[in-house]
Write a protein that holds these residues in place. Structure first.
Motif, PDB file in Angstrom:
ATOM      1  N   LYS A 113      34.126  33.733  54.394  1.00 33.87           N
ATOM      2  CA  LYS A 113      34.772  32.934  53.352  1.00 33.87           C
ATOM      3  C   LYS A 113      36.258  33.291  53.302  1.00 33.87           C
ATOM      4  O   LYS A 113      36.616  34.445  53.064  1.00 33.87           O
ATOM      5  N   THR A 114      37.112  32.299  53.515  1.00 29.95           N
ATOM      6  CA  THR A 114      38.555  32.550  53.582  1.00 29.95           C
ATOM      7  C   THR A 114      39.128  33.043  52.251  1.00 29.95           C
ATOM      8  O   THR A 114      40.162  33.696  52.241  1.00 29.95           O
ATOM      9  N   GLU A 115      38.445  32.775  51.155  1.00 32.02           N
ATOM     10  CA  GLU A 115      38.926  33.287  49.871  1.00 32.02           C
ATOM     11  C   GLU A 115      38.633  34.783  49.710  1.00 32.02           C
ATOM     12  O   GLU A 115      39.187  35.438  48.839  1.00 32.02           O
ATOM     13  N   GLU A 116      37.779  35.336  50.566  1.00 35.26           N
ATOM     14  CA  GLU A 116      37.428  36.762  50.491  1.00 35.26           C
ATOM     15  C   GLU A 116      38.088  37.604  51.578  1.00 35.26           C
ATOM     16  O   GLU A 116      38.194  38.824  51.442  1.00 35.26           O
ATOM     17  N   TRP A 117      38.502  36.971  52.675  1.00 33.76           N
ATOM     18  CA  TRP A 117      39.002  37.703  53.843  1.00 33.76           C
ATOM     19  C   TRP A 117      40.348  37.154  54.288  1.00 33.76           C
ATOM     20  O   TRP A 117      40.602  35.958  54.200  1.00 33.76           O
ATOM     21  N   LYS A 118      41.204  38.032  54.818  1.00 32.36           N
ATOM     22  CA  LYS A 118      42.473  37.588  55.406  1.00 32.36           C
ATOM     23  C   LYS A 118      42.584  38.131  56.827  1.00 32.36           C
ATOM     24  O   LYS A 118      42.149  39.251  57.124  1.00 32.36           O
ATOM     25  N   VAL A 119      43.145  37.322  57.708  1.00 32.29           N
ATOM     26  CA  VAL A 119      43.352  37.722  59.095  1.00 32.29           C
ATOM     27  C   VAL A 119      44.589  38.618  59.147  1.00 32.29           C
ATOM     28  O   VAL A 119      45.671  38.212  58.708  1.00 32.29           O
ATOM     29  N   ILE A 120      44.427  39.830  59.683  1.00 33.04           N
ATOM     30  CA  ILE A 120      45.567  40.738  59.820  1.00 33.04           C
ATOM     31  C   ILE A 120      45.976  40.914  61.284  1.00 33.04           C
ATOM     32  O   ILE A 120      47.025  41.473  61.575  1.00 33.04           O
ATOM     33  N   TYR A 121      45.139  40.431  62.191  1.00 25.59           N
ATOM     34  CA  TYR A 121      45.476  40.452  63.619  1.00 25.59           C
ATOM     35  C   TYR A 121      44.769  39.294  64.312  1.00 25.59           C
ATOM     36  O   TYR A 121      43.615  39.000  64.010  1.00 25.59           O
TER      37      TYR A 121
ATOM     38  N   GLU B 236      40.582  41.701  57.007  1.00 26.74           N
ATOM     39  CA  GLU B 236      40.392  42.666  55.922  1.00 26.74           C
ATOM     40  C   GLU B 236      39.971  41.921  54.668  1.00 26.74           C
ATOM     41  O   GLU B 236      40.410  40.786  54.426  1.00 26.74           O
ATOM     42  N   LYS B 237      39.164  42.609  53.876  1.00 18.59           N
ATOM     43  CA  LYS B 237      38.749  42.028  52.599  1.00 18.59           C
ATOM     44  C   LYS B 237      39.961  41.956  51.671  1.00 18.59           C
ATOM     45  O   LYS B 237      40.751  42.885  51.614  1.00 18.59           O
TER      46      LYS B 237
END
Length: 123
Positions: free
Chosen positions: A93-101, A121-122
């Motif tokens: 779910k994109t509202e819970e996780w962000k792409v850091i790499y 990362e959460k």
């Protein structure tokens, strides 16, 4: 990892780490100093080593149970559809996780598969 994932490794422990197999089969064992066999997800969730990064490598029910506990995901996206696939990673779910790499899309010349690495990362 679940027992089926273990069997897909052709029952060889992954090197340089302790392998934990989760199975409901109480008769299953694997005598090896680098392998532990646990008989429930709940038993596995009790393992806490805050100085070690713990990796969950499948199968589907193991991923589903451990997702709420995860704070980082190392994801390899393979650009191929497998019609015979029966196990899938939970929806992220994109509202819970962000792409850091995010790596560039690459192609393995031997297998002809295209793939890409992500670290999330959460939030």
């Amino acid at each position: 990892m679940g027992r089926k994932t273990w069997e897909s490794l052709q029952v060889h422990p992954l090197p340089k780490r302790h392998n934990i197999i989760i199975t409901k089969n109480k008769e299953f064992s694997f005598p090896n100093e680098n392998v532990s066999v646990l008989y429930s997800i709940e038993e596995a969730k009790k393992i806490r080593d805050f100085n070690t990064e713990i990796f969950v490598i499948g199968g589907g029910s193991v991923y589903k149970e451990f997702m709420p506990l995860a704070n980082k995901i190392y994801l390899t996206k393979v650009y191929k559809s497998y019609k015979e696939a029966d196990t899938f990673f939970p929806i992220i779910k994109t509202e819970e996780w962000k792409v850091i790499y995010q790596s560039e899309r690459k192609k393995d010349e031997e297998s002809n598969l295209e793939f890409q690495f992500f670290t999330l990362e959460k939030k």
